[in-house]
Design a protein around this motif. Sequence first.
Motif, PDB file in Angstrom:
ATOM      1  N   VAL A 126      47.388  38.980  29.598  1.00 35.19           N
ATOM      2  CA  VAL A 126      48.423  38.137  29.680  1.00 35.19           C
ATOM      3  C   VAL A 126      48.478  37.356  28.269  1.00 35.19           C
ATOM      4  N   GLY A 127      49.646  37.272  27.655  1.00 34.24           N
ATOM      5  CA  GLY A 127      49.762  36.731  26.132  1.00 34.24           C
ATOM      6  C   GLY A 127      49.665  35.286  26.193  1.00 34.24           C
ATOM      7  N   PHE A 128      49.492  34.890  24.951  1.00 34.15           N
ATOM      8  CA  PHE A 128      49.525  33.423  24.628  1.00 34.15           C
ATOM      9  C   PHE A 128      50.732  32.671  25.052  1.00 34.15           C
ATOM     10  N   ASP A 129      50.743  31.631  25.747  1.00 35.63           N
ATOM     11  CA  ASP A 129      51.651  30.775  26.418  1.00 35.63           C
ATOM     12  C   ASP A 129      51.898  29.764  25.099  1.00 35.63           C
ATOM     13  N   SER A 130      53.185  29.921  24.605  1.00 33.30           N
ATOM     14  CA  SER A 130      53.539  28.899  23.661  1.00 33.30           C
ATOM     15  C   SER A 130      53.895  27.417  24.056  1.00 33.30           C
ATOM     16  N   LEU A 131      54.434  27.319  25.270  1.00 31.63           N
ATOM     17  CA  LEU A 131      54.655  26.267  25.955  1.00 31.63           C
ATOM     18  C   LEU A 131      53.457  25.313  26.494  1.00 31.63           C
ATOM     19  N   SER A 132      52.637  26.141  26.975  1.00 28.48           N
ATOM     20  CA  SER A 132      51.409  25.314  27.298  1.00 28.48           C
ATOM     21  C   SER A 132      50.372  25.400  26.392  1.00 28.48           C
ATOM     22  N   PHE A 133      50.427  26.164  25.437  1.00 25.53           N
ATOM     23  CA  PHE A 133      49.200  26.555  24.331  1.00 25.53           C
ATOM     24  C   PHE A 133      48.068  27.167  24.976  1.00 25.53           C
ATOM     25  N   GLU A 134      48.397  27.944  26.075  1.00 27.56           N
ATOM     26  CA  GLU A 134      46.930  28.475  26.498  1.00 27.56           C
ATOM     27  C   GLU A 134      46.664  29.617  26.131  1.00 27.56           C
ATOM     28  N   ASP A 135      45.504  30.041  25.864  1.00 27.34           N
ATOM     29  CA  ASP A 135      45.176  31.401  25.156  1.00 27.34           C
ATOM     30  C   ASP A 135      45.574  32.531  26.134  1.00 27.34           C
ATOM     31  N   GLY A 136      45.925  33.687  25.121  1.00 27.32           N
ATOM     32  CA  GLY A 136      46.144  34.733  26.306  1.00 27.32           C
ATOM     33  C   GLY A 136      44.651  35.253  26.398  1.00 27.32           C
ATOM     34  N   TYR A 137      44.705  36.161  27.425  1.00 24.22           N
ATOM     35  CA  TYR A 137      43.300  36.852  28.072  1.00 24.22           C
ATOM     36  C   TYR A 137      43.700  38.198  28.776  1.00 24.22           C
ATOM     37  N   SER A 138      42.647  38.915  28.802  1.00 19.06           N
ATOM     38  CA  SER A 138      42.477  40.177  29.760  1.00 19.06           C
ATOM     39  C   SER A 138      41.692  39.830  31.052  1.00 19.06           C
ATOM     40  N   GLU A 139      42.237  40.529  31.946  1.00 17.15           N
ATOM     41  CA  GLU A 139      41.564  40.044  33.361  1.00 17.15           C
ATOM     42  C   GLU A 139      41.078  41.251  33.887  1.00 17.15           C
ATOM     43  N   TYR A 140      39.665  41.201  34.152  1.00 21.53           N
ATOM     44  CA  TYR A 140      39.068  42.353  34.852  1.00 21.53           C
ATOM     45  C   TYR A 140      38.586  41.868  36.287  1.00 21.53           C
ATOM     46  N   GLU A 141      38.445  42.788  37.087  1.00 26.38           N
ATOM     47  CA  GLU A 141      37.726  42.409  38.307  1.00 26.38           C
ATOM     48  C   GLU A 141      36.341  42.917  38.301  1.00 26.38           C
ATOM     49  N   ILE A 142      35.263  41.970  38.576  1.00 27.25           N
ATOM     50  CA  ILE A 142      33.890  42.296  38.670  1.00 27.25           C
ATOM     51  C   ILE A 142      33.264  42.321  40.223  1.00 27.25           C
ATOM     52  N   THR A 143      32.865  43.490  40.413  1.00 29.24           N
ATOM     53  CA  THR A 143      32.400  43.740  41.759  1.00 29.24           C
ATOM     54  C   THR A 143      30.975  43.888  41.929  1.00 29.24           C
ATOM     55  N   PHE A 144      30.559  43.381  42.962  1.00 29.27           N
ATOM     56  CA  PHE A 144      28.876  43.452  43.102  1.00 29.27           C
ATOM     57  C   PHE A 144      28.847  43.183  44.570  1.00 29.27           C
ATOM     58  N   THR A 145      27.454  43.684  45.124  1.00 29.33           N
ATOM     59  CA  THR A 145      27.299  43.510  46.462  1.00 29.33           C
ATOM     60  C   THR A 145      26.097  42.228  46.557  1.00 29.33           C
ATOM     61  N   ASP A 146      26.419  41.167  47.235  1.00 29.26           N
ATOM     62  CA  ASP A 146      25.295  40.280  47.241  1.00 29.26           C
ATOM     63  C   ASP A 146      24.181  40.572  48.343  1.00 29.26           C
ATOM     64  N   PRO A 147      23.357  40.258  47.863  1.00 27.86           N
ATOM     65  CA  PRO A 147      22.042  40.780  49.057  1.00 27.86           C
ATOM     66  C   PRO A 147      21.763  39.754  50.191  1.00 27.86           C
ATOM     67  N   GLY A 148      22.436  38.762  50.058  1.00 27.05           N
ATOM     68  CA  GLY A 148      22.043  37.718  51.384  1.00 27.05           C
ATOM     69  C   GLY A 148      21.072  36.565  50.941  1.00 27.05           C
ATOM     70  N   GLY A 149      21.187  35.618  51.644  1.00 30.46           N
ATOM     71  CA  GLY A 149      20.169  34.590  51.203  1.00 30.46           C
ATOM     72  C   GLY A 149      21.001  33.773  50.202  1.00 30.46           C
ATOM     73  N   ASP A 150      20.149  32.834  49.673  1.00 32.79           N
ATOM     74  CA  ASP A 150      20.864  31.911  48.729  1.00 32.79           C
ATOM     75  C   ASP A 150      20.794  32.497  47.258  1.00 32.79           C
ATOM     76  N   GLN A 151      21.885  33.041  46.496  1.00 29.66           N
ATOM     77  CA  GLN A 151      21.974  33.691  45.389  1.00 29.66           C
ATOM     78  C   GLN A 151      22.872  33.004  44.362  1.00 29.66           C
ATOM     79  N   PHE A 152      22.405  32.905  42.896  1.00 30.22           N
ATOM     80  CA  PHE A 152      22.883  32.341  41.896  1.00 30.22           C
ATOM     81  C   PHE A 152      23.241  33.342  40.914  1.00 30.22           C
ATOM     82  N   TYR A 153      24.393  33.398  40.392  1.00 29.33           N
ATOM     83  CA  TYR A 153      24.948  34.241  39.224  1.00 29.33           C
ATOM     84  C   TYR A 153      25.441  33.574  37.966  1.00 29.33           C
ATOM     85  N   SER A 154      25.469  34.341  36.801  1.00 25.06           N
ATOM     86  CA  SER A 154      26.224  33.935  35.973  1.00 25.06           C
ATOM     87  C   SER A 154      26.757  35.513  35.266  1.00 25.06           C
TER      88      SER A 154
END
Length: 306
Positions: free
Chosen positions: A148-176
């Motif tokens: 997605v390129g830079f938006d000259s109307l809203s001045f929002e930065d361009g970005y590349s989008e990735y889909e990050i996939t993982f399997t949560d083991p259950g219980g209370d989990q916290f990620y970054s």
Amino acid sequence: MKKLIFPILAIGLVSCETVIDYDGELSEPMIVTAPISLQDDRPRYEGQFGFTPSSSLQEIGLTYSIDILDNGYPQQLDNALVQVREKDGSWFQFDEMISGYYRTNGFQFEEGKTYEYRASRSGYETVNAEFEIPNHVEITDAKFVREVGFDSLSFEDGYSEYEITFTDPGGDQFYSISCILVDQNDTLQGSYYVTSSSPFANAISDGEYYAYFSELYSDNALYRGEEVTIPVRVMNLRGEDPPQNLKLAFVLRTHDIHSYRYHSSLQRYQYSGGSGDPFSQPVLVYTNFEGGLGYVGGFSTHLWTE
């Protein structure tokens, strides 16, 4: 007696000031704890998010708090007793190398275990905390989706989008999740800002705008025990091609609750400029100490590379 000075705007726009005696309670100085990473041998891409099993050299920085009416800045706290142990085990003592900097190379953290920490010094209340080193969770796929390129109307930065996939083991989990550049030895060479509009991510947003930071935080409340795919926007990734000897990588950190709450609240505090809207509740940075400030917490990591 402390005194507060308030400027007063008089009629006719003549300014003056008045001195009001302050008789309220003043807070006592407290020990402030921060796990740091100055000399340990953890991979640089892991960052300073708390204790990790990647290094046998553990480091702590101690300072002390000051009252809001005091002058100056918090200083390093020397001559303290700093210790850590596996829960109900034997205490290991940190050595003070320079003022306020403590370390031990005789203790190895392990995933899936609970630990205890304490620090004490004459004239201060002893601080204690319990934390965990969670088992790491692995990224199973990181797929490029769109540009997605830079938006000259809203001045929002361009970005590349990735889909990050993982399997949560259950219980209370916290990620970054973070996006970085590494060389052929997986040594950190650079980093990008990331965000997400997904309900699976706890990105900071203002209306339709999603703020970019070095890390994107998420808890598993909506996908506990399931495979999850989180779309991640990487700011200006394709703005210039990286050197040929570098490769794109994503880091998935699995935090214990204390590391997660501290760093995610610190991110919100920084976004709000410390207090944000003067008519709203201020952002309070999380601490897992009573009678002290700062935090101790644990995390583990997984590195995915293209």
